[in-house]
Scaffold this active site. Structure first.
Site, PDB file in Angstrom:
ATOM      1  N   CYS A 151      48.814  41.844  37.324  1.00  0.00           N
ATOM      2  CA  CYS A 151      48.768  42.617  36.079  1.00  0.00           C
ATOM      3  C   CYS A 151      50.102  42.526  35.348  1.00  0.00           C
ATOM      4  O   CYS A 151      50.154  42.603  34.127  1.00  0.00           O
ATOM      5  CB  CYS A 151      48.435  44.068  36.377  1.00  0.00           C
ATOM      6  SG  CYS A 151      49.584  44.832  37.528  1.00  0.00           S
TER       7      CYS A 151
ATOM      8  N   GLU B  98      45.154  52.391  35.539  1.00  0.00           N
ATOM      9  CA  GLU B  98      46.186  51.354  35.523  1.00  0.00           C
ATOM     10  C   GLU B  98      45.488  50.079  35.085  1.00  0.00           C
ATOM     11  O   GLU B  98      44.669  49.533  35.836  1.00  0.00           O
ATOM     12  CB  GLU B  98      46.771  51.160  36.931  1.00  0.00           C
ATOM     13  CG  GLU B  98      47.797  52.186  37.317  1.00  0.00           C
ATOM     14  CD  GLU B  98      49.092  52.046  36.544  1.00  0.00           C
ATOM     15  OE1 GLU B  98      49.361  50.974  35.967  1.00  0.00           O
ATOM     16  OE2 GLU B  98      49.838  53.023  36.498  1.00  0.00           O
TER      17      GLU B  98
HETATM   18  P1  NAD Z   1      37.486  45.123  37.004  1.00  0.00           P
HETATM   19  O1  NAD Z   1      37.694  46.145  35.953  1.00  0.00           O
HETATM   20  O2  NAD Z   1      36.463  44.080  36.773  1.00  0.00           O
HETATM   21  O3  NAD Z   1      37.072  45.823  38.388  1.00  0.00           O
HETATM   22  C1  NAD Z   1      37.871  46.827  38.979  1.00  0.00           C
HETATM   23  C2  NAD Z   1      36.988  47.722  39.837  1.00  0.00           C
HETATM   24  O4  NAD Z   1      36.115  48.479  38.992  1.00  0.00           O
HETATM   25  C3  NAD Z   1      36.096  46.980  40.805  1.00  0.00           C
HETATM   26  O5  NAD Z   1      36.047  47.676  42.027  1.00  0.00           O
HETATM   27  C4  NAD Z   1      34.748  47.015  40.090  1.00  0.00           C
HETATM   28  O6  NAD Z   1      33.638  46.839  40.957  1.00  0.00           O
HETATM   29  C5  NAD Z   1      34.786  48.394  39.477  1.00  0.00           C
HETATM   30  N1  NAD Z   1      33.861  48.617  38.349  1.00  0.00           N
HETATM   31  C6  NAD Z   1      33.250  47.701  37.570  1.00  0.00           C
HETATM   32  N2  NAD Z   1      32.510  48.324  36.615  1.00  0.00           N
HETATM   33  C7  NAD Z   1      32.667  49.664  36.800  1.00  0.00           C
HETATM   34  C8  NAD Z   1      32.181  50.832  36.128  1.00  0.00           C
HETATM   35  N3  NAD Z   1      31.371  50.753  35.063  1.00  0.00           N
HETATM   36  N4  NAD Z   1      32.577  52.038  36.564  1.00  0.00           N
HETATM   37  C9  NAD Z   1      33.417  52.144  37.620  1.00  0.00           C
HETATM   38  N5  NAD Z   1      33.901  51.072  38.302  1.00  0.00           N
HETATM   39  C10 NAD Z   1      33.537  49.856  37.898  1.00  0.00           C
HETATM   40  O7  NAD Z   1      38.912  44.472  37.306  1.00  0.00           O
HETATM   41  P2  NAD Z   1      39.269  43.274  38.290  1.00  0.00           P
HETATM   42  O8  NAD Z   1      38.778  41.989  37.734  1.00  0.00           O
HETATM   43  O9  NAD Z   1      38.876  43.625  39.688  1.00  0.00           O
HETATM   44  O10 NAD Z   1      40.868  43.294  38.243  1.00  0.00           O
HETATM   45  C11 NAD Z   1      41.636  42.596  37.312  1.00  0.00           C
HETATM   46  C12 NAD Z   1      42.200  43.554  36.279  1.00  0.00           C
HETATM   47  O11 NAD Z   1      42.962  44.567  36.918  1.00  0.00           O
HETATM   48  C13 NAD Z   1      43.171  42.882  35.305  1.00  0.00           C
HETATM   49  O12 NAD Z   1      42.909  43.342  34.010  1.00  0.00           O
HETATM   50  C14 NAD Z   1      44.542  43.364  35.773  1.00  0.00           C
HETATM   51  O13 NAD Z   1      45.532  43.372  34.779  1.00  0.00           O
HETATM   52  C15 NAD Z   1      44.217  44.736  36.248  1.00  0.00           C
HETATM   53  N6  NAD Z   1      45.218  45.213  37.196  1.00  0.00           N
HETATM   54  C16 NAD Z   1      46.096  46.181  36.780  1.00  0.00           C
HETATM   55  C17 NAD Z   1      47.093  46.627  37.636  1.00  0.00           C
HETATM   56  C18 NAD Z   1      48.065  47.689  37.204  1.00  0.00           C
HETATM   57  O14 NAD Z   1      48.737  48.253  38.075  1.00  0.00           O
HETATM   58  N7  NAD Z   1      48.174  47.996  35.928  1.00  0.00           N
HETATM   59  C19 NAD Z   1      47.208  46.084  38.913  1.00  0.00           C
HETATM   60  C20 NAD Z   1      46.283  45.102  39.300  1.00  0.00           C
HETATM   61  C21 NAD Z   1      45.296  44.676  38.437  1.00  0.00           C
END
Ligand code: NAD
Length: 482
Positions: free
Chosen positions: A281, A247
């Site tokens: 998001c 997502e």
């Molecule tokens: P992010 O991708 O930076 O981090 C998300 C998670 O992934 C964190 O727990 C992080 O530590 C982990 N992570 C980082 N690198 C990784 C890797 N290489 N492998 C596996 N996990 C890893 O995102 P964020 O800044 O926490 O969240 C914001 C983003 O989330 C925005 O783009 C937003 O649109 C999206 N979002 C989407 C939805 C949806 O339902 N579509 C809902 C909420 C947020």
């Protein structure tokens, strides 16, 4: 409030990172305050959590629906009983307004109630066959599910993944955002208090714990919500034979058509673009307006924006909280600078707000950008803050073309008083969720939630809705011979 120490939860034990390393999470409204300290886990901690999950999954997979449903219901009751504690913690850790935090904290137990009942609905089907009298399908758990979440809905999003995973009989390794360890720990502890057996839900905190969780082939499925950059890495890593659901981000439009109710449209724009300080998001980053409506809409929105009061989420007068951290502020600044380079004009905002006490937090002025070209980065890329572009269009076709001219497809709003125009747009706008005269943000408790195009894996089965359990179960078809 003094800081709370959070630890990993592995195999029923509450343990620090093997390396002893920790990180701090500070209050985004006042970075002088440390809210929580959590383990900065590495590969060794993740491996221990997966070991524990593998061991626990066999037993848990054989539990009855009632056993699983009871634990989910109990965890729901435990969370429900401490909503105000959760709200206070969430405001400090994540930064959202108390009203928004209360909304999330009260919705989370309801998610678990919903998923408790899913344990009873893991049904299969029978198929008429020329071959043998009985061909049927059954569902079972996938095995070990890795849950990786972002920071913006730390309870709600995680509950929408952990809840169905457990209800289906899977063991879980949960890797929460390092920006929300405290909330994640509250969620995990509610399951433990509810009597979930050791090792069925394991939690590893940290900045680098996600990649080893995805890389370990014993993890049968990864459910991830977060940025496109991380989602792409996970998608590449997962390969054949394991499941992934992503997502991801959005660049969601509000289309204000030539017959829109203007005051309703103003309300839709304000809520879509500026609630949660634009950090949803489904938040709207593009306002696409019929030319006859453009001036009046802009004027009315500007008037509303001037009433916004930036401040900490627990101050009653605040109507917009901080961004999540300094990285987010820098990201707003660089996105706007790139827009200005492309020729956009800043109609309002555009800067960090650091007046008085706000200097200690990560506050950003709500911002409107005018004159952006369609191919400009401020139009094409998710900004994830209170920064929106306004674009004037000639007619409904141009509005739809503009709405679709990005790689994302998560949520969209259409403001119109015409049912036929609403239906026309709802058919043609490329988004997983289309709202008529409603903000782009928000989710129905029991309806499918998800995006298309680059906003996710587009199965539209993710999180809410009757199809949610498909991801968390394996189906097998059985031919019964005599
Ligand atoms: P992010 O991708 O930076 O981090 C998300 C998670 O992934 C964190 O727990 C992080 O530590 C982990 N992570 C980082 N690198 C990784 C890797 N290489 N492998 C596996 N996990 C890893 O995102 P964020 O800044 O926490 O969240 C914001 C983003 O989330 C925005 O783009 C937003 O649109 C999206 N979002 C989407 C939805 C949806 O339902 N579509 C809902 C909420 C947020």
């Amino acid at each position: 409030m003094s800081e709370v120490k959070v630890d990993n939860r592995i195999g029923g034990a509450i343990v620090p990172a093997k390396s002893g390393k920790v990180f701090e999470r500070r209050n985004p409204a006042d970075a002088r305050e440390v809210v929580s300290i959590a383990p900065d886990s590495d590969d060794a901690d993740v491996k221990a959590a997966i070991d524990a999950a593998c061991e626990a999954s066999l037993q848990w997979g054989r539990t009855t629906p009632t056993q699983r449903a009871n634990i989910l219901s109990k965890a729901s009751g435990i969370l429900d009983g401490k909503v105000e504690t959760l709200v206070a913690g969430m405001v400090k850790e994540q930064g959202k307004l108390a009203a928004d935090a209360r909304n999330e904290c009260s919705r989370t137990p309801k998610n678990l109630e919903l998923y408790a009942t899913e344990a009873y609905r893991l049904s299969g089907a029978t198929f008429p066959s020329d071959d043998t009298p009985l061909v049927y399908s059954v569902r079972g758990p996938v095995g070990v599910v890795g849950v990786i979440t972002p920071w913006n809905f730390p309870l709600n999003l995680a509950s929408r993944k952990i809840g169905p995973a457990l209800a289906a009989g899977n063991a879980v390794v949960f890797k929460p955002s390092p920006l929300a360890p405290l909330m994640s720990d509250h969620l995990a502890s509610s399951f433990e208090e509810a009597g979930l057996p050791a090792g069925v839900l394991n939690v590893v905190h940290g900045f680098a714990a996600g990649a080893p969780l995805v890389a370990d082939k014993r993890v049968n499925a990864i459910t991830f919500t977060g940025s496109n950059a991380t989602g792409e890495k996970i998608h590449r890593e997962i390969g054949i034979g394991r499941r992934v659901q992503l997502e991801l981000g959005g660049k969601n439009p509000v289309l204000v058509l030539d017959d829109a109710d203007i005051d309703l449209a103003v309300n839709v724009v304000m809520r879509s673009s500026f609630s949660l300080a634009g950090q949803a998001c489904t938040g709207a980053g593009r306002i696409i307006v019929a030319k006859n409506m453009f001036d009046v809409l802009l004027e009315k929105v500007l008037k509303e924006m001037k009433k916004i009061v930036l401040g900490p989420g627990n101050a009653p007068e605040s109507t917009m909280g901080p961004l999540v951290d300094g990285v987010a502020v820098a990201s707003m600044e660089s996105a706007i600078a790139a827009g200005v380079k492309d020729g956009v004009e800043i109609a309002i905002g555009g800067r960090r707000s650091a007046a008085g006490e706000l200097q200690h937090g990560f506050f950003f002025e709500p911002t409107i950008l005018l004159g952006a070209k369609r191919n400009s980065s401020v139009v094409q890329n998710e900004i994830f803050g209170p920064v929106v572009t306004f674009e004037s269009v000639e007619d409904i076709d141009e509005a739809i073309n503009s709405a679709n001219d990005v790689s994302y497809g998560l949520s969209a709003s259409i403001c119109t008083q015409s049912i036929s125009k609403a239906q026309h747009c709802a058919q043609l706008v490329e988004a997983g969720m289309v709202r008529i005269n409603r903000p782009t943000v928000g989710a129905a408790f029991n309806a499918p939630f998800g995006g298309i195009k680059q906003s996710g894996t587009a199965t539209h089965k993710e999180q809410y809705g009757p199809t949610v359990m498909d991801f968390y179960t394996l189906q097998r078809t059985i031919w019964m011979g005599s």
